[in-house]
Design a protein around this motif. Structure first.
Motif, short mmCIF file in Angstrom:
data_model
loop_
_atom_site.label_atom_id
_atom_site.label_comp_id
_atom_site.label_asym_id
_atom_site.label_seq_id
_atom_site.Cartn_x
_atom_site.Cartn_y
_atom_site.Cartn_z
N GLU A 80 14.45 -0.02 -4.83
CA GLU A 80 14.19 0.53 -6.16
C GLU A 80 12.70 0.81 -6.34
OE1 GLU A 80 15.60 -2.41 -8.81
OE2 GLU A 80 17.73 -2.08 -8.37
N MET A 81 11.87 0.17 -5.54
CA MET A 81 10.42 0.29 -5.64
C MET A 81 9.89 1.19 -4.52
SD MET A 81 10.13 -1.59 -8.26
CE MET A 81 11.15 -2.83 -9.08
N PRO A 82 8.69 1.74 -4.69
CA PRO A 82 8.09 2.57 -3.64
C PRO A 82 7.95 1.81 -2.33
CG PRO A 82 6.89 2.83 -5.70
CD PRO A 82 7.84 1.68 -5.90
N GLU A 104 -4.52 2.44 26.39
CA GLU A 104 -3.65 3.20 25.51
C GLU A 104 -3.36 2.39 24.25
OE1 GLU A 104 -0.16 5.86 26.70
OE2 GLU A 104 0.86 4.08 25.94
N VAL A 105 -3.67 2.95 23.09
CA VAL A 105 -3.46 2.28 21.82
C VAL A 105 -2.55 3.15 20.95
CG1 VAL A 105 -4.57 1.42 19.71
CG2 VAL A 105 -5.71 1.16 21.93
N HIS A 106 -1.61 2.53 20.28
CA HIS A 106 -0.64 3.26 19.47
C HIS A 106 -1.13 3.40 18.03
CE1 HIS A 106 1.94 3.00 22.90
NE2 HIS A 106 1.85 1.68 22.90
N CYS A 107 -0.67 4.46 17.38
CA CYS A 107 -1.09 4.77 16.01
C CYS A 107 0.13 5.18 15.18
CB CYS A 107 -2.10 5.93 16.00
SG CYS A 107 -3.47 5.74 17.16
N SER A 108 0.04 4.96 13.88
CA SER A 108 1.11 5.37 12.99
C SER A 108 0.53 5.74 11.64
CB SER A 108 2.16 4.27 12.84
OG SER A 108 1.59 3.08 12.33
N VAL A 109 1.28 6.55 10.89
CA VAL A 109 0.85 7.00 9.57
C VAL A 109 1.97 6.71 8.57
CG1 VAL A 109 0.26 9.00 8.15
CG2 VAL A 109 -0.70 8.78 10.45
N LEU A 110 1.59 6.17 7.41
CA LEU A 110 2.54 5.86 6.35
C LEU A 110 2.08 6.53 5.06
CD1 LEU A 110 2.64 1.99 6.96
CD2 LEU A 110 4.32 3.64 7.79
N LYS A 111 3.03 6.87 4.20
CA LYS A 111 2.66 7.40 2.89
C LYS A 111 2.03 6.30 2.06
CE LYS A 111 5.97 11.20 2.57
NZ LYS A 111 7.05 11.82 1.76
N TRP A 112 1.06 6.66 1.27
CA TRP A 112 0.31 5.73 0.44
C TRP A 112 1.14 5.35 -0.79
CZ3 TRP A 112 -4.28 3.54 1.72
CH2 TRP A 112 -4.96 2.83 0.73
N ILE A 113 1.11 4.07 -1.14
CA ILE A 113 1.75 3.62 -2.38
C ILE A 113 0.68 3.51 -3.45
CG2 ILE A 113 2.94 1.74 -3.55
CD1 ILE A 113 4.43 1.14 -1.03
N TYR A 114 0.85 4.23 -4.53
CA TYR A 114 -0.13 4.20 -5.62
C TYR A 114 0.16 3.02 -6.54
CZ TYR A 114 -1.74 8.81 -4.20
OH TYR A 114 -2.27 9.85 -3.48
N GLY A 115 -0.89 2.33 -6.93
CA GLY A 115 -0.77 1.17 -7.80
C GLY A 115 -1.97 0.28 -7.62
N ASP A 116 -1.91 -0.91 -8.16
CA ASP A 116 -3.01 -1.87 -8.09
C ASP A 116 -2.67 -3.00 -7.13
OD1 ASP A 116 -4.50 -0.50 -10.09
OD2 ASP A 116 -3.25 -1.45 -11.64
N THR A 117 -3.60 -3.29 -6.22
CA THR A 117 -3.43 -4.45 -5.36
C THR A 117 -3.47 -5.71 -6.22
OG1 THR A 117 -4.54 -3.32 -3.54
CG2 THR A 117 -4.34 -5.72 -3.39
N MET A 118 -2.50 -6.59 -6.02
CA MET A 118 -2.40 -7.76 -6.88
C MET A 118 -3.39 -8.84 -6.45
SD MET A 118 1.71 -7.83 -7.62
CE MET A 118 1.50 -8.69 -9.19
N SER A 119 -3.64 -9.79 -7.35
CA SER A 119 -4.58 -10.87 -7.07
C SER A 119 -3.90 -12.21 -7.32
CB SER A 119 -5.81 -10.76 -7.98
OG SER A 119 -5.45 -10.96 -9.34
N LYS A 120 -4.53 -13.28 -6.88
CA LYS A 120 -3.95 -14.61 -7.06
C LYS A 120 -3.75 -14.94 -8.53
CE LYS A 120 -4.49 -19.42 -5.61
NZ LYS A 120 -5.33 -20.40 -4.87
N THR A 222 3.14 -1.42 -9.07
CA THR A 222 3.36 0.00 -9.33
C THR A 222 3.96 0.16 -10.72
OG1 THR A 222 5.67 0.13 -8.56
CG2 THR A 222 3.94 0.19 -6.87
N SER A 223 4.17 1.40 -11.12
CA SER A 223 4.75 1.67 -12.43
C SER A 223 6.19 1.18 -12.51
CB SER A 223 4.70 3.17 -12.73
OG SER A 223 5.39 3.90 -11.72
N ARG A 224 6.80 0.92 -11.34
CA ARG A 224 8.19 0.47 -11.31
C ARG A 224 8.34 -1.00 -10.94
NH1 ARG A 224 11.45 4.41 -7.60
NH2 ARG A 224 9.45 4.86 -6.61
N GLY A 225 7.24 -1.70 -10.67
CA GLY A 225 7.31 -3.10 -10.32
C GLY A 225 6.54 -3.41 -9.05
#
Length: 331
Positions: A80-82, A104-120, A222-225
């Motif tokens: 239900e969440m991004p 040889e080193v492997h690489c990957s790309v992911l879509k960015w999740i918009y929102g605020d990184t949470m804190s303790k 995020t806006s959805r949780g």
């Protein structure tokens, strides 16, 4: 090759239009935020080269990275969440490669999740703690239904993982970072937990695919949780391990809220003793990681008394779930 040229070489594998790059951090991966100026979309680039050799493992192999990304693709269609959705390269592959210093080193790309990184501090809030418990339950319930084949590979968080951790701690004694007396207490406590692990259930309802690095810095509001990010250490283990990691940064008086949120989703009863053991193992594993970093040795010396006190409490059979602090699991 400097970092700028290295990143540009990786991005040539993808269909970006005039990308700009911002370095984030180097831990288990080298990570960068990529803004595609043509579309203004944002992405996360991961170069799977750990900062220290003792962080290398099955998770940095091509097969394991592909397995992680396949899981994220499946999870994204159920969550239900991004979710950090993997982005294929120009050849339609989820994993690209680059050569760094002949390796040889492997690489990957992911879509960015918009929102605020949470804190303790966020987890001194009752509703937020309960929401985290529910999100963990949803993740684990999906893992129970997730189907994979024989080519699917991820790290295992069982007794072999604990023994490897103990070996790393032993090297800390050899280097003089951990005293012999401290190591013996650590060893006795770890062996006690290993003995208990042998009696833990390994059924599908208790063990499966887990995030394995639940920490407030890997949670996005995020806006959805709450959304999870950074599945780089994900693998097979006890579902309770994710809950135990969440408990470590949850205010002690609200840890029951975390458990209530989790079981409210039908995820079964949580064994407090098992959570205590897993909290201890994850704290110890963090110290084992720091042993390989000379610049962190002073930090270990300053903080290890708290870990030793925890060892003594476990060896004496004391209940510590509601009294265990974070003991420096992250700096």
């Amino acid at each position: 090759m400097d970092d700028t040229k290295r990143v540009k070489e990786v991005l040539l594998n993808y269909s970006f239009d005039d990308p700009t790059v911002e370095f984030i951090r180097h831990n288990e991966n080298m990570t960068y935020k990529v803004i595609d100026n043509g579309s203004e979309d944002a992405y996360l680039l991961r170069i799977h080269k750990p900062i220290t050799k003792n962080m290398q493992g099955v998770q940095t192999t091509r097969e394991a990275i592909r397995s992680e990304l396949q899981y994220l693709l499946a999870w994204s269609s159920h969550s239900e969440m991004p979710v950090q959705i993997p982005v294929p390269n120009r050849n339609g592959e989820l994993v690209s490669r680059i050569v760094i210093e002949g390796e040889e080193v492997h690489c990957s790309v992911l879509k960015w999740i918009y929102g605020d990184t949470m804190s303790k501090s966020d987890f001194a809030n009752r509703e937020t703690v309960s929401a985290l418990g529910k999100r963990l339950a949803s993740l684990h319930q999906f893992s129970q239904s997730f189907e994979n084949d024989s080519s699917w590979i991820r790290p295992e968080y069982g007794i072999a993982w604990v023994n490897t951790m103990l070996t790393k701690l032993r090297s800390g004694e050899t280097m003089g970072v951990i005293t012999t007396e401290e190591f013996h207490l650590l060893e006795h406590a770890v062996l006690l937990v290993i003995d208990r692990m042998k009696g833990w259930s390994t059924g599908f309802e208790t063990r499966g695919f887990i995030h394995a690095d639940i920490h407030y810095s890997n949670l996005i509001r995020t806006s959805r949780g709450i959304s999870f990010i950074d599945f780089g250490l994900s693998g097979f283990g006890y579902y309770a391990m994710d809950v135990a990691l969440g408990a470590l940064f949850t205010a002690s008086e609200l840890r029951d809220e975390l458990l209530s949120g989790y079981v409210s989703m039908g995820s079964g009863i949580i064994d407090i003793a098992q959570l205590e053991d897993l909290m201890f193992l994850n704290i110890s594993d963090y110290y084992a990681f720091l042993v390989s970093r000379t610049e962190k040795h002073m930090w270990i010396r300053e903080h290890i008394p708290s870990l030793i006190q925890l060892c003594k409490a476990l060896l004496e059979g004391n209940t510590v779930f509601y009294h265990m602090n974070q003991v420096g699991i992250r700096i």
